[in-house]
Design a protein around this motif. Structure first.
Motif, mmCIF file in Angstrom:
data_model
loop_
_atom_site.group_PDB
_atom_site.id
_atom_site.type_symbol
_atom_site.label_atom_id
_atom_site.label_comp_id
_atom_site.label_asym_id
_atom_site.label_seq_id
_atom_site.Cartn_x
_atom_site.Cartn_y
_atom_site.Cartn_z
ATOM 1 N N GLY A 43 -36.502 37.476 4.705
ATOM 2 C CA GLY A 43 -37.670 36.895 4.054
ATOM 3 C C GLY A 43 -37.706 37.140 2.562
ATOM 4 O O GLY A 43 -38.604 36.670 1.866
ATOM 5 N N VAL A 44 -36.733 37.869 2.020
ATOM 6 C CA VAL A 44 -36.662 38.189 0.599
ATOM 7 C C VAL A 44 -35.750 37.188 -0.109
ATOM 8 O O VAL A 44 -34.595 37.022 0.283
ATOM 9 N N ASP A 45 -36.260 36.543 -1.149
ATOM 10 C CA ASP A 45 -35.490 35.557 -1.917
ATOM 11 C C ASP A 45 -34.918 36.206 -3.173
ATOM 12 O O ASP A 45 -35.577 36.252 -4.208
ATOM 13 N N LEU A 46 -33.681 36.695 -3.075
ATOM 14 C CA LEU A 46 -33.040 37.330 -4.231
ATOM 15 C C LEU A 46 -32.649 36.322 -5.312
ATOM 16 O O LEU A 46 -32.357 36.717 -6.436
ATOM 17 N N ALA A 47 -32.666 35.047 -4.997
ATOM 18 C CA ALA A 47 -32.292 34.028 -5.982
ATOM 19 C C ALA A 47 -33.502 33.508 -6.766
ATOM 20 O O ALA A 47 -33.329 32.687 -7.675
ATOM 21 N N LYS A 48 -34.682 33.989 -6.447
ATOM 22 C CA LYS A 48 -35.887 33.515 -7.136
ATOM 23 C C LYS A 48 -35.723 33.699 -8.647
ATOM 24 O O LYS A 48 -35.415 34.785 -9.128
ATOM 25 N N GLY A 49 -35.884 32.603 -9.365
ATOM 26 C CA GLY A 49 -35.755 32.640 -10.819
ATOM 27 C C GLY A 49 -34.329 32.543 -11.327
ATOM 28 O O GLY A 49 -34.109 32.579 -12.532
ATOM 29 N N HIS A 50 -33.360 32.433 -10.426
ATOM 30 C CA HIS A 50 -31.956 32.399 -10.844
ATOM 31 C C HIS A 50 -31.248 31.094 -10.497
ATOM 32 O O HIS A 50 -30.051 30.963 -10.704
ATOM 33 N N ARG A 51 -31.952 30.125 -9.967
ATOM 34 C CA ARG A 51 -31.337 28.839 -9.612
ATOM 35 C C ARG A 51 -31.321 27.924 -10.832
ATOM 36 O O ARG A 51 -31.948 28.189 -11.836
ATOM 37 N N GLY A 52 -30.596 26.803 -10.695
ATOM 38 C CA GLY A 52 -30.678 25.766 -11.707
ATOM 39 C C GLY A 52 -29.692 25.852 -12.849
ATOM 40 O O GLY A 52 -29.991 25.400 -13.942
ATOM 41 N N TYR A 53 -28.513 26.381 -12.633
ATOM 42 C CA TYR A 53 -27.466 26.379 -13.651
ATOM 43 C C TYR A 53 -26.466 25.283 -13.317
ATOM 44 O O TYR A 53 -26.380 24.827 -12.186
ATOM 45 N N ALA A 54 -25.719 24.840 -14.313
ATOM 46 C CA ALA A 54 -24.876 23.656 -14.132
ATOM 47 C C ALA A 54 -23.400 23.950 -13.881
ATOM 48 O O ALA A 54 -22.652 23.070 -13.483
ATOM 49 N N SER A 55 -22.969 25.191 -14.122
ATOM 50 C CA SER A 55 -21.555 25.538 -13.965
ATOM 51 C C SER A 55 -21.445 27.030 -13.667
ATOM 52 O O SER A 55 -22.429 27.777 -13.790
ATOM 53 N N ARG A 56 -20.251 27.461 -13.318
ATOM 54 C CA ARG A 56 -20.044 28.891 -13.094
ATOM 55 C C ARG A 56 -20.323 29.669 -14.377
ATOM 56 O O ARG A 56 -21.006 30.687 -14.355
ATOM 57 N N ALA A 57 -19.816 29.173 -15.502
ATOM 58 C CA ALA A 57 -20.046 29.850 -16.789
ATOM 59 C C ALA A 57 -21.536 29.935 -17.112
ATOM 60 O O ALA A 57 -22.021 30.968 -17.590
ATOM 61 N N GLY A 59 -23.972 29.975 -14.907
ATOM 62 C CA GLY A 59 -24.525 30.962 -13.981
ATOM 63 C C GLY A 59 -24.247 32.383 -14.438
ATOM 64 O O GLY A 59 -25.118 33.251 -14.356
ATOM 65 N N ILE A 60 -23.035 32.633 -14.935
ATOM 66 C CA ILE A 60 -22.686 33.964 -15.460
ATOM 67 C C ILE A 60 -23.565 34.282 -16.672
ATOM 68 O O ILE A 60 -24.069 35.403 -16.804
ATOM 69 N N ARG A 61 -23.748 33.314 -17.554
ATOM 70 C CA ARG A 61 -24.634 33.533 -18.712
ATOM 71 C C ARG A 61 -26.046 33.895 -18.261
ATOM 72 O O ARG A 61 -26.672 34.801 -18.814
ATOM 73 N N LYS A 62 -26.526 33.216 -17.256
ATOM 74 C CA LYS A 62 -27.863 33.492 -16.729
ATOM 75 C C LYS A 62 -27.933 34.915 -16.163
ATOM 76 O O LYS A 62 -28.909 35.628 -16.386
ATOM 77 N N MET A 63 -26.882 35.337 -15.465
ATOM 78 C CA MET A 63 -26.843 36.702 -14.927
ATOM 79 C C MET A 63 -26.798 37.729 -16.059
ATOM 80 O O MET A 63 -27.483 38.748 -16.011
ATOM 81 N N ARG A 64 -25.994 37.461 -17.076
ATOM 82 C CA ARG A 64 -25.887 38.400 -18.210
ATOM 83 C C ARG A 64 -27.214 38.510 -18.956
ATOM 84 O O ARG A 64 -27.593 39.590 -19.403
ATOM 85 N N LYS A 65 -27.908 37.384 -19.061
ATOM 86 C CA LYS A 65 -29.220 37.404 -19.705
ATOM 87 C C LYS A 65 -30.196 38.272 -18.911
ATOM 88 O O LYS A 65 -31.094 38.890 -19.468
#
Length: 130
Positions: A43-57, A59-65
């Motif tokens: 029931g825990v959404d670990l992706a909340k606020g982390h969706r919606g990137y266009a490429s692997r790079a 997504g990595i930028r979003k994680m680093r941020k």
């Protein structure tokens, strides 16, 4: 984070619902596939606020941020690590190229060529308990 009492059924329903969903970064990629499995079981959404990137790079930028090296580091910050051969059904596994999947017996459900398939658990380099 604790699995629900009906986690096995919930996980199978989730996997059945996404098995033919095409791979798309930010919508249905390996990290979001794993996050969906976790949500189905806990029931825990670990992706909340982390969706919606266009490429692997992207997504990595979003994680680093967010303060993480990548998606693997993000999951490592939320889940205890175990040896891959100790991983159990529903746990997460990481392959060589940082692809992630959901453990099922001696296999790992992963996204390849856009669809879900299985690879041997022996290919896992890391694993995380859910």
């Amino acid at each position: 984070m604790k699995r629900s009492t009906d986690w096995q059924n919930s996980l199978m329903i989730y996997l059945s619902g996404v098995h033919a969903v095409p791979f798309q970064y930010g919508i249905h990629d390996c990290a979001l596939f794993c996050a969906g499995a976790i949500e189905a079981m806990t029931g825990v959404d670990l992706a909340k606020g982390h969706r919606g990137y266009a490429s692997r790079a992207d997504g990595i930028r979003k994680m680093r941020k967010a303060g993480f090296d990548d998606h693997v580091a993000y999951f490592a910050s939320h889940l205890p690590e175990c040896h891959p051969l100790e991983a159990q059904a529903g746990d997460l596994a990481v392959l060589d190229d940082a692809a992630m999947g959901v453990v099922q017996g001696r296999g790992i459900y992963v996204l390849t060529d856009g669809l879900m398939t299985t690879v041997s658990l022996l290919q896992a380099k890391r694993a995380f308990r859910v």
